[in-house]
Enzyme design. Structure first.
Site, short mmCIF file in Angstrom:
data_model
loop_
_atom_site.label_atom_id
_atom_site.label_comp_id
_atom_site.label_asym_id
_atom_site.label_seq_id
_atom_site.Cartn_x
_atom_site.Cartn_y
_atom_site.Cartn_z
N SER A 1 38.29 40.82 39.06
CA SER A 1 38.32 39.47 39.62
C SER A 1 37.26 38.67 38.90
O SER A 1 36.25 39.23 38.45
CB SER A 1 38.03 39.49 41.12
OG SER A 1 37.77 38.18 41.61
N TYR B 1 32.25 42.49 47.43
CA TYR B 1 33.45 42.29 46.63
C TYR B 1 33.09 42.15 45.14
O TYR B 1 33.71 42.78 44.27
CB TYR B 1 34.19 41.05 47.12
CG TYR B 1 35.52 40.80 46.44
CD1 TYR B 1 36.60 41.63 46.69
CD2 TYR B 1 35.68 39.73 45.56
CE1 TYR B 1 37.83 41.41 46.07
CE2 TYR B 1 36.90 39.50 44.94
CZ TYR B 1 37.97 40.34 45.20
OH TYR B 1 39.18 40.11 44.58
#
Length: 253
Positions: A146, A159
């Site tokens: 990501s 994350y």
């Protein structure tokens, strides 16, 4: 790497990026094995593309090993794509002075990073046992990171750490697996039209869209799948993390 008649394994395949990737690989001629914890949706997707669904927790070494064996039983396992992942927001120390929940951090890293590596190591071992193609290839593993792994925002410590770990893994794994003819490529998506992004507040999504260069919209899962197919087909693409984000650069919040 030819996709036709190869077996492809896709995690997180019941929805979002994984579903789009499974459908694209099937359309390109692969026999697709879909891995997910959502049995109902996963089986429905598998039925619609004449694939095989396996209910799997990617952090479980036994379940993943059995799924990889099931895929290898169908033919030469040449492609594995890691799309399974989770996300949650939590500051390292919140406004009330409370520390980040350690169990939450461990869960996100376990699924996003350790789970992806679990699939990578077992799929790569299966690929390494295959006969090489004309140009010496045996397979490819495509991971999903990501842009948060490169530019983590406030509240994204867990994350960002999990996705940054995938970025760091890419070249090292590609170098390990090069002698076996197995490539490793990572895609780092921006904001896509998936269920995970749908959990973000509308104001947050609007702020992110304002920072896009072009096009001014969320990405389509099919665009992610197109890049997966390109990575599989291009034998010189290896050890690289590719941003797929419309020119988005994450701000502090």
């Amino acid at each position: 790497m030819r996709i036709e008649n190869a077996v492809a394994l896709v995690t997180g395949a019941s929805s979002g990026l994984g579903e789009a990737t499974a459908r694209a690989l099937a359309e390109a001629g692969a026999r697709v094995v879909l891995l997910d914890r959502d049995a109902d949706s996963g089986q429905a997707v598998a039925d619609s593309i004449d694939g095989k669904f396996v209910h799997v927790d990617i952090t479980d070494r036994t379940e993943v090993a059995e799924a990889v064996n099931a895929a290898a039983d169908l033919g030469p396992l040449r492609v594995a794509v890691n799309c399974a992942g989770v996300g949650d927001g939590c500051r390292v120390v919140d406004r009330k002075g409370r520390p980040h929940d350690l169990a939450l951090f461990e869960r996100i890293v376990a699924i996003n990073l350790t789970g992806s590596f679990n699939v990578l190591r077992l799929a790569a071992a299966a690929m390494a046992s295959l006969a090489a193609t004309e140009d010496g290839e045996r397979g490819i593993v495509v991971n999903t990171a990501s842009i948060a792994g490169l530019e983590g925002q406030t509240g994204q410590a867990a994350y960002a750490a999990s996705k940054g770990g995938i970025v760091g893994l890419t070249l090292a794994a590609a170098r390990d697996l090069g002698p076996h003819g197995v490539r490793v490529v990572t895609i780092a998506p921006g904001i896509f039209g998936t269920a995970m992004v749908g959990l973000l507040p509308l104001a947050t999504r609007a702020d992110l869209l304002e920072n896009l260069a072009f096009p001014p919209r969320t990405g389509h899962p099919e665009e992610f799948a197109d890049l997966v197919l390109s990575a599989v087909r291009n034998p010189y693409l290896n050890g690289e993390t590719i941003r797929l984000d419309g020119g988005l650069r994450m701000t502090n919040r």
